[in-house]
Design an enzyme around this catalytic site. Structure first.
Site, PDB file in Angstrom:
ATOM      1  N   CYS A   1      37.677  43.316  32.868  1.00  0.00           N
ATOM      2  CA  CYS A   1      37.867  43.601  34.217  1.00  0.00           C
ATOM      3  C   CYS A   1      38.105  42.432  34.888  1.00  0.00           C
ATOM      4  CB  CYS A   1      36.451  44.536  34.392  1.00  0.00           C
ATOM      5  SG  CYS A   1      36.492  44.744  36.401  1.00  0.00           S
TER       6      CYS A   1
ATOM      7  N   CYS B   1      41.459  46.207  41.488  1.00  0.00           N
ATOM      8  CA  CYS B   1      41.329  46.234  40.228  1.00  0.00           C
ATOM      9  C   CYS B   1      42.119  44.668  39.599  1.00  0.00           C
ATOM     10  CB  CYS B   1      42.053  47.151  39.338  1.00  0.00           C
ATOM     11  SG  CYS B   1      42.121  47.059  37.499  1.00  0.00           S
TER      12      CYS B   1
END
Length: 295
Positions: free
Chosen positions: A78, A239
Site C-alpha cells: 500500500c 492510493c
C-alpha cells in the site's frame, strides 16, 4: 490496560497503526477479524486499514510492513500506507534513513526528508512493475499467463456500461487502470456511479483475487487526475500504488512523460519512472495516539 494505537493518514487514506516491533499485540489468527472490526466507522476507531509494525524476517530488511484492509483481507502493499509506516518507524521505532522495508510485495526502500527529527515527506522506491497476467492474476480466454492486457476491453453486466477498456499492472499489488477519455467517460459520471462500476470491476470474474480500480484523466503529459476504488476498501481519497500504476500505464501507452504530478481527492503525489524502477513521493500525517479498550 488497553491497546495502544496511532491514527495516521496519507492524503486522507487513513490507517490505524499497531506497533508489534517489540512483541505481538494481536494474535496472528485474529488479525483479519480484528482489522475488520476496528475499521468500522461509527462503531470503532474507523479507518481504511490497519498497519502492523513488525520485526523483519530476514536480515536484508530493517523492519516488516503488514497491512489489512477494512474488510479484513491482507494486502501485499500500500503506497499511502507505507509512507505512514515509514514516518511512524522513524519517529517512534528506529531512526534509520533510508529504510529497507519488508512487504508481501517485496523490498520497498523509503527515503525520508527530515527536519528537526520530524519526517516531512517520504520518497519510496516502489520497485519495477510486472505486466504478465500470471502476476495480476488475470484469466482471459485466448491469452496465456505470460501475455499482457493493455488497452483492451472486458465486458460488464451493469445497466450503465456494456464494456470498459482498461490495462493491468502489478506494483506489489494488482491494479486496473481506466482512461476516462478512451472510454468516453466523464468524472461526474464516474463519481455518481463509482459504487456500481468500481465494485463490479474489482470483483470481475477475470480477476480471481480481485483488483484495485482507477479512473484516470490525462490533464497534460506531466499531470493526471485519479478517482480510486480500492480492493477490499471501496472508494478512498487516494492510493499510492494505484497512482504509481496509473502513471506507469499512462507512460507505457505514450500518454505522459516519466515524471508526473497526480491529483487525487486527498491531495497530490509525485511519481517518477527511472531505469531502476518507479519512485513515489508524498507526505504522511500522525493524527493522534489512542488506547483501545474494546476490540
Amino acid at each position: 490496560m488497553g491497546l495502544n494505537f496511532t491514527k495516521m493518514h496519507g492524503l486522507g487514506n487513513d490507517y490505524i497503526v499497531i506497533n508489534e516491533f517489540d512483541g505481538e499485540k494481536i494474535k496472528e489468527d485474529e488479525k483479519a477479524e480484528f482489522s475488520k472490526k476496528i475499521c468500522k466507522r461509527g462503531f470503532s476507531i474507523g479507518a481504511d486499514g490497519v498497519i502492523f509494525v513488525q520485526p523483519a524476517t530476514d536480515e536484508k530488511y530493517d523492519i516488516r510492513f503488514r497491512i489489512f484492509n477494512s474488510d479484513g483481507s491482507e494486502a501485499e502493499m500500500c503506497g499511502n500506507g507505507i509512507r505512514c509506516f515509514s514516518k511512524f518507524v522513524y519517529e517512534r521505532v528506529m531512526q534509520k534513513n533510508p529504510l529497507n522495508v519488508e512487504t508481501m510485495g517485496g523490498l520497498r526502500v523509503s527515503e525520508m526528508n527530515i527536519e528537526n527529527n520530524i519526517v516531512k515527506s517520504i520518497k519510496v522506491f516502489m520497485g519495477a512493475p510486472t505486466f504478465e497476467l500470471k502476476d495480476i492474476p488475470m484469466v482471459v480466454e485466448g491469452k496465456s499467463e505470460n501475455d499482457v492486457f493493455l488497452d483492451e476491453e472486458i465486458e460488464l453486466k451493469n445497466a450503465l456500461l456494456n464494456s470498459v477498456k482498461l490495462s493491468v499492472v502489478n506494483v506489489g499489488n494488482p491494479h486496473a487502470v481506466i482512461f476516462m477519455k478512451d472510454n468516453n467517460l466523464k468524472a461526474p459520471f464516474i463519481r455518481t456511479h463509482l459504487n456500481i462500476l468500481g465494485k463490479e470491476i474489482e470483483h470481475h470474474s477475470v480477476f480471481p483475487e480481485k483488483i484495485n480500480v482507477h479512473f484516470v484523466e490525462i490533464v497534460n503529459p506531466q499531470e493526471i487526475k485519479i478517482i480510486t476504488w480500492e480492493r477490499g476498501a471501496g472508494y478512498t481519497t487516494a492510493c499510492g500504488t494505484g497512482t504509481t500504476s496509473s502513471v506507469i500505464i499512462a507512460n507505457k501507452l505514450g500518454k505522459t512523460g516519466n515524471k508526473v504530478l497526480a491529483h487525487l481527492d486527498g491531495g497530490d503525489l509525485e511519481i517518477e519512472i527511472k531505469e531502476d524502477g518507479v519512485y513515489m513521493e508524498g507526505d504522511a500525517v500522525i493524527v493522534y495516539d489512542g488506547e483501545l479498550y474494546q476490540y
